[in-house]
Design a protein around this motif. Structure first.
Motif, PDB file in Angstrom:
ATOM      1  N   ALA A 348       0.824  -1.206   0.000  1.00 53.99           N
ATOM      2  CA  ALA A 348       0.000   0.000   0.000  1.00 53.99           C
ATOM      3  C   ALA A 348       0.858   1.255   0.000  1.00 53.99           C
ATOM      4  N   GLY A 349       0.278   2.339  -0.506  1.00 52.76           N
ATOM      5  CA  GLY A 349       0.963   3.625  -0.495  1.00 52.76           C
ATOM      6  C   GLY A 349       0.456   4.477   0.656  1.00 52.76           C
ATOM      7  N   GLY A 350       0.462   5.793   0.461  1.00 50.31           N
ATOM      8  CA  GLY A 350      -0.060   6.702   1.473  1.00 50.31           C
ATOM      9  C   GLY A 350       0.895   6.956   2.620  1.00 50.31           C
ATOM     10  N   VAL A 351       0.399   7.680   3.612  1.00 55.36           N
ATOM     11  CA  VAL A 351       1.219   8.063   4.761  1.00 55.36           C
ATOM     12  C   VAL A 351       1.598   6.846   5.601  1.00 55.36           C
ATOM     13  N   LYS A 352       0.737   5.870   5.680  1.00 54.36           N
ATOM     14  CA  LYS A 352       0.860   4.623   6.453  1.00 54.36           C
ATOM     15  C   LYS A 352       0.273   4.807   7.859  1.00 54.36           C
ATOM     16  N   VAL A 353      -0.394   3.767   8.320  1.00 53.95           N
ATOM     17  CA  VAL A 353      -1.088   3.785   9.604  1.00 53.95           C
ATOM     18  C   VAL A 353      -0.122   4.037  10.759  1.00 53.95           C
ATOM     19  N   ILE A 354       1.051   3.410  10.715  1.00 53.99           N
ATOM     20  CA  ILE A 354       1.989   3.519  11.825  1.00 53.99           C
ATOM     21  C   ILE A 354       2.432   4.958  12.047  1.00 53.99           C
ATOM     22  N   ARG A 355       2.552   5.728  10.983  1.00 53.11           N
ATOM     23  CA  ARG A 355       2.954   7.131  11.138  1.00 53.11           C
ATOM     24  C   ARG A 355       1.847   7.931  11.828  1.00 53.11           C
ATOM     25  N   HIS A 356       0.601   7.634  11.493  1.00 54.56           N
ATOM     26  CA  HIS A 356      -0.509   8.311  12.169  1.00 54.56           C
ATOM     27  C   HIS A 356      -0.531   7.954  13.649  1.00 54.56           C
ATOM     28  N   VAL A 357      -0.271   6.693  13.963  1.00 51.42           N
ATOM     29  CA  VAL A 357      -0.258   6.254  15.359  1.00 51.42           C
ATOM     30  C   VAL A 357       0.830   7.004  16.129  1.00 51.42           C
ATOM     31  N   VAL A 358       2.024   7.081  15.545  1.00 51.29           N
ATOM     32  CA  VAL A 358       3.137   7.785  16.198  1.00 51.29           C
ATOM     33  C   VAL A 358       2.806   9.263  16.362  1.00 51.29           C
ATOM     34  N   LEU A 359       2.224   9.872  15.331  1.00 50.26           N
ATOM     35  CA  LEU A 359       1.879  11.296  15.387  1.00 50.26           C
ATOM     36  C   LEU A 359       0.889  11.584  16.514  1.00 50.26           C
ATOM     37  N   PHE A 360      -0.190  10.809  16.591  1.00 57.89           N
ATOM     38  CA  PHE A 360      -1.204  11.047  17.617  1.00 57.89           C
ATOM     39  C   PHE A 360      -0.665  10.755  19.014  1.00 57.89           C
ATOM     40  N   LYS A 361       0.097   9.675  19.151  1.00 58.42           N
ATOM     41  CA  LYS A 361       0.652   9.358  20.466  1.00 58.42           C
ATOM     42  C   LYS A 361       1.617  10.439  20.931  1.00 58.42           C
ATOM     43  N   ASN A 362       2.474  10.885  20.041  1.00 57.65           N
ATOM     44  CA  ASN A 362       3.441  11.911  20.417  1.00 57.65           C
ATOM     45  C   ASN A 362       2.745  13.229  20.743  1.00 57.65           C
ATOM     46  N   SER A 363       1.669  13.536  20.013  1.00 53.14           N
ATOM     47  CA  SER A 363       0.932  14.785  20.259  1.00 53.14           C
ATOM     48  C   SER A 363       0.294  14.769  21.646  1.00 53.14           C
ATOM     49  N   PHE A 364      -0.326  13.651  22.023  1.00 49.64           N
ATOM     50  CA  PHE A 364      -0.949  13.560  23.351  1.00 49.64           C
ATOM     51  C   PHE A 364       0.106  13.530  24.459  1.00 49.64           C
ATOM     52  N   LEU A 365       1.226  12.852  24.189  1.00 51.30           N
ATOM     53  CA  LEU A 365       2.291  12.807  25.197  1.00 51.30           C
ATOM     54  C   LEU A 365       2.920  14.180  25.395  1.00 51.30           C
ATOM     55  N   ILE A 377       9.494  10.783  28.616  1.00 46.96           N
ATOM     56  CA  ILE A 377       8.262  10.058  28.280  1.00 46.96           C
ATOM     57  C   ILE A 377       8.321   9.634  26.813  1.00 46.96           C
ATOM     58  N   PRO A 378       8.776   8.420  26.542  1.00 47.57           N
ATOM     59  CA  PRO A 378       8.925   7.986  25.144  1.00 47.57           C
ATOM     60  C   PRO A 378       7.595   7.542  24.528  1.00 47.57           C
ATOM     61  N   VAL A 379       7.536   7.584  23.237  1.00 47.65           N
ATOM     62  CA  VAL A 379       6.397   7.035  22.500  1.00 47.65           C
ATOM     63  C   VAL A 379       6.570   5.519  22.444  1.00 47.65           C
ATOM     64  N   ARG A 380       5.530   4.794  22.845  1.00 49.71           N
ATOM     65  CA  ARG A 380       5.605   3.333  22.847  1.00 49.71           C
ATOM     66  C   ARG A 380       4.690   2.754  21.779  1.00 49.71           C
ATOM     67  N   ILE A 381       5.231   1.858  20.969  1.00 51.22           N
ATOM     68  CA  ILE A 381       4.473   1.160  19.945  1.00 51.22           C
ATOM     69  C   ILE A 381       4.563  -0.332  20.227  1.00 51.22           C
ATOM     70  N   SER A 382       3.427  -0.973  20.362  1.00 51.85           N
ATOM     71  CA  SER A 382       3.358  -2.403  20.708  1.00 51.85           C
ATOM     72  C   SER A 382       4.136  -2.696  21.986  1.00 51.85           C
ATOM     73  N   GLY A 383       4.086  -1.747  22.915  1.00 55.37           N
ATOM     74  CA  GLY A 383       4.721  -1.933  24.215  1.00 55.37           C
ATOM     75  C   GLY A 383       6.197  -1.608  24.257  1.00 55.37           C
ATOM     76  N   LYS A 384       6.793  -1.247  23.135  1.00 60.06           N
ATOM     77  CA  LYS A 384       8.224  -0.946  23.084  1.00 60.06           C
ATOM     78  C   LYS A 384       8.456   0.546  22.846  1.00 60.06           C
ATOM     79  N   ALA A 385       9.427   1.095  23.572  1.00 62.50           N
ATOM     80  CA  ALA A 385       9.754   2.506  23.415  1.00 62.50           C
ATOM     81  C   ALA A 385      10.390   2.741  22.049  1.00 62.50           C
ATOM     82  N   MET A 386       9.925   3.776  21.374  1.00 60.12           N
ATOM     83  CA  MET A 386      10.446   4.091  20.047  1.00 60.12           C
ATOM     84  C   MET A 386      11.563   5.113  20.162  1.00 60.12           C
TER      85      MET A 386
END
Length: 483
Positions: A348-365, A377-386
């Motif tokens: 698939a093309g586009g921005v990709k779901v994972i980038r949206h997840v990181v963007l929203f998580k980082n914005s709220f954090l 306070i790191p951004v965590r994806i699937s329980g792991k700090a990014m």
């Protein structure tokens, strides 16, 4: 500064592969007694000859060291070379006599965008249409990744190419050696393509149509052999395509783990969970809206909603209905979906779901960091700090994506393209989706786009397929400095 002999050598290999794929269209054209077989043979001959010439001119190169800069140059130049030579069957056969239109159709194929200038697809010969579908299948996983599987025979390392092909957030390697990774990815890709073709055949499609649609489904490309795309096809066919579009928009790494029965990896993958839930929620919203504004049954409304939502989110671009005619609210919603994209590590093309997840998580954090400025306070994806540098990469990507979109809309509008069409054309080209809004909606095409607009949109397709940085890096003066 650059190892031009290695670059030329690999470009030659890519053209040889491209010419070889063209030959696969010969049996199709001959089976249907079409005169276009000669055009296909000539196109293949020219492509293979240039490939052999490049290989000959770059032979006896003792220095086979491939640096990161070489990798980025090979990827971008490779896609451009492939597109120029991939346009030959259209030009020589006369199916698309204009070079601008032929190049646009070819770039749209290799980048798996699915935007077309053909006004009567069914009038084009079957051999040429098979090549059209094949360009998307080649571009789906990436011709560069295909070449990685044979680079060991040349004694050339391929990690730089893999990084350039999928910059930013990339899937975990399936095997320690990048060549083994490429082989496994292509094995899964090929297996799913064949499986879908068989299912479509038993669901009622002809073998020819089944193969073409499976090629373009797994590539999330959306080229169809029918003028109406998949509108009017049986529910069984549409549901089969929905399933494989969803799989194609899922990380092939997760598909590999699922085939190995390691389902824990799949259900604990945060991107996959968000991708699945988001698709279901949007489908529910569209289904309810359709039940209110149309007289369709629940099953028909659900199927149309699910088909179009999955098609747009995965950037496949198949059409089962004209979503711009449903309701103004849904037109806006589907325009927003043009910016979503599938999973990282998918076709698939586009921005990709994972980038949206990181963007929203980082914005709220960031709100939390304002209250606790000294806290880490790191951004965590699937329980792991990014890592923070990856977060910065995501933020930069999205900002550049928005900037490129706005510049693209401005440039296209300056060519007397109306506001809605400019927004839709740029969004769908940059996101490699296919249908947009305005005069490039699901029941329209790009034939009326001005010549300058087609070259601009072709560039945006390439930019989006290679995820911005690979192409933009070549436009930076820093890239060409001798250091």
């Amino acid at each position: 500064m650059f190892n031009y002999k290695v670059i030329g050598n690999i470009l030659g290999i890519l053209l040889l592969i491209n010419g070889g794929f063209m030959l696969l269209c010969l049996p199709v054209s001959l089976y249907f007694w079409e005169t276009e077989w000669l055009s296909i043979a000539i196109s293949s001959g020219i492509t293979v000859s240039v490939g052999f010439l490049l290989r000959f001119l770059t032979r006896n190169n003792k220095n086979k060291d491939l640096k990161k800069k070489d990798g980025y140059l090979i990827v971008t130049a490779g896609w451009i070379f492939m597109s120029f030579f991939g346009a030959l069957p259209y030009l020589i056969s006369g199916a698309i006599p204009s070079f601008t239109n032929a190049f646009f159709e070819t770039v749209s194929g290799y980048t798996t965008t699915g935007a077309s200038i053909l006004t009567d697809i069914e009038a084009v010969s079957k051999g040429i249409l098979f090549w059209r579908s094949l360009t998307q299948w080649i571009g789906g996983m990436g011709i560069i990744v295909l070449a990685l599987a044979i680079l060991p025979f040349l004694g050339i390392g391929g990690m730089q190419l893999f990084v350039a092909e999928a910059p930013g957030i990339t899937p975990d390697k399936l095997q320690p050696r990048i060549q083994e990774t490429a082989k496994r990815l292509w094995f899964i890709y090929f297996g799913l393509t064949v499986t879908e073709a068989i299912l479509l055949y038993f669901a009622g499609m002809t073998p020819y149509d089944a193969m073409n649609h499976s090629l373009t489904t797994m590539a999330t490309g959306g080229f169809s052999t029918m003028n109406a795309s998949l509108a009017g096809q049986s529910p069984a066919i549409q549901y089969i395509v929905i399933v494989f579009m969803f799989l194609a928009g899922t990380s092939f790494t997760l598909t590999y783990f699922a085939l190995k029965r390691n389902f824990t990896k799949v259900i604990r993958n945060e991107e996959f969970v968000v991708y699945t839930l988001f698709t279901l929620v949007i489908t529910l919203i569209v289904t309810i809206t359709l039940l209110v504004v149309t007289e369709s049954s629940f099953e028909a409304s659900f199927r149309d909603a699910l088909f179009q939502v999955v098609s747009i989110i995965t950037t496949t671009g198949f059409v089962s209905a004209d979503y711009t005619s449903w309701a103004p609210f849904l037109s806006v919603l589907f325009f927003i979906l043009l910016f979503v994209g599938g999973s990282a590590g998918s076709t698939a093309g586009g921005v990709k779901v994972i980038r949206h997840v990181v963007l929203f998580k980082n914005s709220f954090l960031e709100l939390k960091r304002q209250l606790h400025p000294s806290a880490v306070i790191p951004v965590r994806i699937s329980g792991k700090a990014m890592e923070q540098n990856i977060v910065y990469n995501v933020l930069a990507f999205i900002m550049i994506y928005i900037l490129v979109f706005l510049v693209g809309v401005t440039l296209l509008s300056s060519m007397n393209v109306d506001f809605d069409t400019a927004f839709g054309a740029v969004a769908t080209s940059l996101g490699n989706v296919g249908p947009g809004i305005g005069d490039v909606g699901p029941v329209d095409n790009f034939s009326a786009m001005p010549m300058g607009g087609k070259w601009l949109l072709g560039f945006l397709m390439l930019l989006g397929r290679l995820e911005l940085f690979t192409v933009l890096m070549l436009l930076s003066p820093y890239f060409w400095k001798k250091r």
